[in-house]
Every structure is written in C-alpha cells, then in structure tokens.
Design a protein around this motif. Structure first.
Motif, PDB file in Angstrom:
ATOM      1  N   ILE A 290       0.876  -1.180   0.000  1.00 18.76           N
ATOM      2  CA  ILE A 290       0.000   0.000   0.000  1.00 18.76           C
ATOM      3  C   ILE A 290       0.907   1.221   0.000  1.00 18.76           C
ATOM      4  CG2 ILE A 290      -1.746   1.313   1.243  1.00 18.76           C
ATOM      5  CD1 ILE A 290      -2.727  -1.310   2.439  1.00 18.76           C
ATOM      6  N   THR A 291       0.644   2.128  -0.948  1.00 18.20           N
ATOM      7  CA  THR A 291       1.478   3.318  -1.096  1.00 18.20           C
ATOM      8  C   THR A 291       0.630   4.567  -0.903  1.00 18.20           C
ATOM      9  OG1 THR A 291       2.872   2.143  -2.687  1.00 18.20           O
ATOM     10  CG2 THR A 291       3.098   4.538  -2.582  1.00 18.20           C
ATOM     11  N   LEU A 292       1.122   5.455  -0.023  1.00 19.43           N
ATOM     12  CA  LEU A 292       0.476   6.749   0.182  1.00 19.43           C
ATOM     13  C   LEU A 292       1.357   7.811  -0.473  1.00 19.43           C
ATOM     14  CD1 LEU A 292      -1.659   8.593   1.445  1.00 19.43           C
ATOM     15  CD2 LEU A 292      -0.343   8.543   3.577  1.00 19.43           C
ATOM     16  N   CYS A 293       0.797   8.500  -1.494  1.00 17.17           N
ATOM     17  CA  CYS A 293       1.554   9.496  -2.248  1.00 17.17           C
ATOM     18  C   CYS A 293       0.992  10.891  -2.002  1.00 17.17           C
ATOM     19  CB  CYS A 293       1.498   9.190  -3.755  1.00 17.17           C
ATOM     20  SG  CYS A 293       2.043   7.532  -4.196  1.00 17.17           S
ATOM     21  N   ALA A 294       1.872  11.892  -2.071  1.00 14.64           N
ATOM     22  CA  ALA A 294       1.450  13.293  -1.931  1.00 14.64           C
ATOM     23  C   ALA A 294       2.240  14.137  -2.905  1.00 14.64           C
ATOM     24  CB  ALA A 294       1.664  13.771  -0.499  1.00 14.64           C
ATOM     25  N   ASP A 295       1.521  15.016  -3.629  1.00 15.83           N
ATOM     26  CA  ASP A 295       2.165  15.884  -4.601  1.00 15.83           C
ATOM     27  C   ASP A 295       1.260  17.097  -4.828  1.00 15.83           C
ATOM     28  OD1 ASP A 295       3.923  16.888  -6.414  1.00 15.83           O
ATOM     29  OD2 ASP A 295       3.450  15.444  -8.009  1.00 15.83           O
ATOM     30  N   VAL A 296       1.840  18.151  -5.380  1.00 12.49           N
ATOM     31  CA  VAL A 296       1.075  19.364  -5.710  1.00 12.49           C
ATOM     32  C   VAL A 296       1.151  19.577  -7.213  1.00 12.49           C
ATOM     33  CG1 VAL A 296       0.933  21.872  -5.482  1.00 12.49           C
ATOM     34  CG2 VAL A 296       1.416  20.457  -3.470  1.00 12.49           C
ATOM     35  N   GLN A 297      -0.027  19.707  -7.852  1.00 15.81           N
ATOM     36  CA  GLN A 297      -0.112  19.977  -9.285  1.00 15.81           C
ATOM     37  C   GLN A 297      -1.157  21.052  -9.524  1.00 15.81           C
ATOM     38  OE1 GLN A 297      -0.834  16.396 -11.518  1.00 15.81           O
ATOM     39  NE2 GLN A 297       0.965  15.337 -10.717  1.00 15.81           N
ATOM     40  N   ASN A 298      -0.740  22.132 -10.184  1.00 14.51           N
ATOM     41  CA  ASN A 298      -1.664  23.228 -10.527  1.00 14.51           C
ATOM     42  C   ASN A 298      -2.414  23.752  -9.296  1.00 14.51           C
ATOM     43  OD1 ASN A 298      -1.020  22.919 -13.292  1.00 14.51           O
ATOM     44  ND2 ASN A 298      -2.533  21.282 -13.475  1.00 14.51           N
TER      45      ASN A 298
ATOM     46  N   PHE B 219      -7.186   5.414  -4.898  1.00 15.60           N
ATOM     47  CA  PHE B 219      -8.076   6.489  -4.464  1.00 15.60           C
ATOM     48  C   PHE B 219      -7.270   7.786  -4.429  1.00 15.60           C
ATOM     49  CE2 PHE B 219     -10.216   2.759  -2.850  1.00 15.60           C
ATOM     50  CZ  PHE B 219     -11.559   3.048  -3.039  1.00 15.60           C
ATOM     51  N   THR B 220      -7.801   8.827  -5.065  1.00 11.83           N
ATOM     52  CA  THR B 220      -7.095  10.103  -5.142  1.00 11.83           C
ATOM     53  C   THR B 220      -7.957  11.203  -4.535  1.00 11.83           C
ATOM     54  OG1 THR B 220      -5.945   9.418  -7.154  1.00 11.83           O
ATOM     55  CG2 THR B 220      -5.993  11.783  -6.656  1.00 11.83           C
ATOM     56  N   VAL B 221      -7.383  11.909  -3.550  1.00 16.50           N
ATOM     57  CA  VAL B 221      -8.058  13.046  -2.919  1.00 16.50           C
ATOM     58  C   VAL B 221      -7.375  14.316  -3.413  1.00 16.50           C
ATOM     59  CG1 VAL B 221      -8.549  14.217  -0.744  1.00 16.50           C
ATOM     60  CG2 VAL B 221      -8.680  11.711  -0.878  1.00 16.50           C
ATOM     61  N   GLN B 222      -8.164  15.227  -3.949  1.00 13.98           N
ATOM     62  CA  GLN B 222      -7.648  16.488  -4.466  1.00 13.98           C
ATOM     63  C   GLN B 222      -8.190  17.636  -3.621  1.00 13.98           C
ATOM     64  OE1 GLN B 222      -9.055  16.102  -8.577  1.00 13.98           O
ATOM     65  NE2 GLN B 222      -6.947  15.808  -9.242  1.00 13.98           N
ATOM     66  N   LEU B 223      -7.248  18.405  -3.016  1.00 15.67           N
ATOM     67  CA  LEU B 223      -7.617  19.521  -2.174  1.00 15.67           C
ATOM     68  C   LEU B 223      -6.986  20.806  -2.713  1.00 15.67           C
ATOM     69  CD1 LEU B 223      -6.965  17.917   1.343  1.00 15.67           C
ATOM     70  CD2 LEU B 223      -9.141  18.132   0.153  1.00 15.67           C
ATOM     71  N   PRO B 224      -7.793  21.850  -2.951  1.00 16.74           N
ATOM     72  CA  PRO B 224      -7.221  23.106  -3.452  1.00 16.74           C
ATOM     73  C   PRO B 224      -6.366  23.777  -2.397  1.00 16.74           C
ATOM     74  CG  PRO B 224      -9.529  23.406  -2.874  1.00 16.74           C
ATOM     75  CD  PRO B 224      -9.259  21.932  -2.719  1.00 16.74           C
ATOM     76  N   LEU B 225      -5.251  24.356  -2.828  1.00 14.75           N
ATOM     77  CA  LEU B 225      -4.383  25.105  -1.903  1.00 14.75           C
ATOM     78  C   LEU B 225      -5.010  26.465  -1.670  1.00 14.75           C
ATOM     79  CD1 LEU B 225      -0.832  24.261  -3.322  1.00 14.75           C
ATOM     80  CD2 LEU B 225      -2.076  23.158  -1.450  1.00 14.75           C
TER      81      LEU B 225
END
Length: 442
Positions: free
Chosen positions: A353-361, A433-439
């Motif tokens: 199980i991999t938990l990834c975090a990144d910022v795009q746009n 599963f991808t969670v997208q949160l606006p900065l």
C-alpha cells in the motif's frame, strides 16, 4: 378551448384569414385607386389643375378651354382617359372629346377662394376593350379567390398539424409527470421536437433517473440500516432474555459481550449522523495550516503495526517542499484512515500500500494505492454510495457497514475538494483512491 394546441390552431387560422383579407383588400384598393398616379400628376404644383385655375383667373371664364383640354389629353400617359371641365356657374361642359366613358374622379377648381368649376376625368372604353377588361378583372378576381380559399384551407390544416406537433411532446411530458407522481419512477419520455422541447425532455429524463436512483438508494438504505441494526439488537435481545431465563449467568464476561454489541450500534448511529451532517455541509471543520509531510508521516506510523500484522508493506512517497495546506487534521485523518483501512482489507499478504502526496496546478493530491483485488467497472461508479458493497455477501467481520467511503467523499467535498477511484479490475493491480484539495491562503 384552454388547450394549447387549440389556441395555437386558432392563432394560425387567424393569421391565415388575415392574410386572405389583406389579399382581397389589396385587390379592392387597386381597383378603387387605379387612377391615383394620374390624379397625383394632375394635382401637383405646376400640374394641370393649377394651369386650369390660372386660365380662369386670367380669362374669368372657361370659354376657349377646349384646345387646352385637347393638349392635356394628348399629353396624358393613359390613352383611355378623357377630360372635361364643368362651369360651376352655368353648368356648361367643355370637353376634349365626346363623353362616352365612365366618370372616375372629379377635381374641384378653386380660383380666388371660390369653386369656379370641376375637372372631370373619364375612363373611355369601347365595347371590345370593356369586355376584355371585365374578363381580365374577373380572371384576377377568381384567381385571388381561389388562392385565398385554397391557401386558407391549407394554412388552417397546416396550423392544426403544426400545433399538434408542437404540443404533443408537452402532453407526453405531462403524462409522464403524472406517472412519476404515482411512483412509476421508471417512466421516461421520447426526446423529440424543437430544441427547447428536447431540452425539457432531457431534463425530465435526467430528473426521473435521479429520482429512481434516489428511491433505490433510499430503499437500500432502509434495508441496510435495518439489517445492520438487527444483528446487534438480536444478540442483545437474545442474551438478555437468556439471562432473564437463567440460561446464562449474570457475569462480567457476559455483560462485556453485551457491551461490545452496543459499540457496534453506537458506531453505526454515529457514522450515519456524521454522514448526514457532512452531506448537509453542517459538519464543523477546524481548518488550520498543516504540514502535510509530518501529517502523513504520523498517519502511516499509526498504521504500521496493523499492516505488519497483516503482512502488508506500507510505502510513503511525498514530493519535496510541499507547502502547508489549510485543512482539518482530525477530519482528514478520518478520511485517510478509511482509505488505508479499506486498502488493508483488500490487499493480500505480501501486497503493498502506497500513500503518495504531490502538488499539481495549486492542488494537493493525496493518493492511496494498493495491490489488491481491484474493483470491477460495474461497481466503480457506486463505490462512494452509502451502504454500497462490491461484495454483497460481505459482513461486518470483513468490513464496516458501507459508510466509510461515503463519509470520505462528504468530508473531502466539505474541504471544497473531490475524491476519485480508479481500477482496471485486474487482480493484483489494485485500486487507487485520489483526494484532491485546493491550496488556499492562510
């Protein structure tokens, strides 16, 4: 009379009849004023009438006017027109030719403020020309009457057909709406007609489909809630009855088992209450600036022992220099706990199980990837629905009541974000599963 198609038919018929009346009126006007151009040329300044009035003013009579009238007739654009002047005082007629035509117009001749005579305009016609003109006018009249009659009938029929065509989809919509009102939520309408009507039909079908899905979810909700509550209630009721009947002794161990069932009930009720608040956007959020790297590291550390017991490897992939993010740490911990717990239940021994975090746009993306069994395409669109289970035979022993992912979506949407799931349905490829949160600024 209060039906739309009847009103449209009457309106179309009225337009057709108005057109017929205008055609016939035009015919009558043309007959009545066929000499208007000639009349205008006579009465314009410097025209024949003005010359005649000047003649009388100079000679104080109409004597000797015949040569002048001959010149007027010779200059007339219509060879079938004859002129005469009648003296108002003596009633003497002065004509350029013998009067053998019909009087079409009489123009008063005013000199020094008094009427001194009248210019009469005659339409000359021989028997032959008169017959030809009468025949020609009769043909025109008959043709116009035929056109008016045929055009009127065709126009009225066409208007009725068009009005019925326009209103038929509306009647179908009304019929379907009444069917929806009687809980026939499968009812749909045929999409046809103008763009406006088809837009309404599409909107109606979308509404009916949404209502049908909502009704299915409502029934499933009631059934699932009843099922989820029935099991712990049955256990409690049976064990309490056994204690009352002295089948089970009233001991601490028995009370502890009963107490554990109340935890199941409490968790279910709390999840439902929390989900309802979140979907109504009434769940309180304690938003604060959060260090994403430290936040995710703590969550993975908390899941370490559970993953080790399940013999599943945990990986953390965090992009460098992630900015602080405005979020509620408690609620987002709940979101990731649900996603990681769900991944652990569906990842076999030896999986990852991999938990990834990144910022795009300017959007923070948190992804939970597993190497489990995956989700088939038929289940993927409903995976965030409350009480939805990809495996209908699953019990609470292999998973919760089916509210976890519904709570995940509701909490993420309260953060103005969105959550998606992807799986190709192939075993060992797992689900992401991808969670997208606006900065957002602090």
């Amino acid at each position: 009379m209060n039906r739309l198609w009847i009103r449209l038919s009457v309106a179309f018929s009225a337009v057709v009849l108005l057109g017929v009346i205008m055609v016939m009126g035009t015919y009558v006007v043309l007959l009545r004023f066929s000499d208007v151009p000639l009349f205008a040329s006579l009465t314009t300044p410097g025209g024949i009438v003005e010359h005649l009035e000047n003649y009388y003013h100079i000679h104080q009579s109409w004597n000797g006017i015949q040569p002048f009238l001959d010149g007027v007739e010779a200059a007339s654009p219509d060879p079938k027109t004859s002129f005469s002047v009648k003296d108002s005082g003596t009633s003497t007629q002065y004509s350029s030719h013998p009067d053998n035509g019909s009087l079409t117009r009489a123009i008063p001749l005013i000199v020094d403020g008094q009427e001194r005579g009248t210019l009469n305009i005659f339409r000359l016609a021989t028997a032959d020309t008169q017959d030809r003109e009468a025949f020609f006018l009769a043909r025109i009249r008959d043709f116009l009457l035929l056109v008016a009659l045929v055009g009127g009938v065709v126009g009225i029929i066409f208007g009725v057909l068009v009005s019925r065509t326009l209103t038929a989809p509306l009647e179908q919509l009304a019929k379907a709406a009444r069917a929806i009102g009687t809980y026939k939520l499968y009812q749909r309408v045929t999409v046809r007609g103008s763009n406006e009507i088809t837009d309404v039909a599409h909107a109606f079908n979308d509404m009916a489909e949404a209502l049908e899905q909502a009704e299915i979810l409502r029934r499933n909700l009631v059934a699932d809630v009843a099922h989820e509550l029935r099991t712990p209630l049955t256990v409690l009721q049976g064990n309490l009855l056994a204690i009352l009947d002295h089948v089970y002794p009233l001991e601490i161990d028995e009370i502890a088992r009963l107490y554990s069932q109340t935890h199941v009930l409490s968790r279910l009720v709390n999840d439902l209450h929390e989900l309802s608040l979140a979907e109504a956007r009434q769940l309180h959020l304690n938003v604060q600036s959060t260090d994403v790297t430290q936040f995710l590291t703590n969550i993975m550390a908390a899941f370490g022992p559970t993953a080790e017991t399940a013999e599943v490897k945990l990986d953390l992939a965090i992009a460098a220099n992630l900015p602080p993010v405005q979020l509620d740490p408690l609620r987002m911990t709940q979101v990731l706990d649900n996603l990681l717990g769900n991944a652990l239940r569906h990842t076999p021994v030896g999986g990852t199980i991999t938990l990834c975090a990144d910022v795009q746009n300017d959007v923070l993306q948190l992804s939970v990837k597993d190497t489990g069994e995956g989700v088939s395409a038929e289940h993927l669109p409903h995976i965030f629905d409350r009480f939805y289970r990809t495996n209908q035979g699953r019990s609470r022993a292999t998973g919760g009541a089916g509210l976890g992912l519904a709570i995940v979506r509701a909490v993420v949407e309260m953060h103005d974000g969105k959550v998606t799931a992807y799986s190709d349905g192939v075993r060992d490829h797992g689900t992401t599963f991808t969670v997208q949160l606006p900065l957002k600024p602090a």
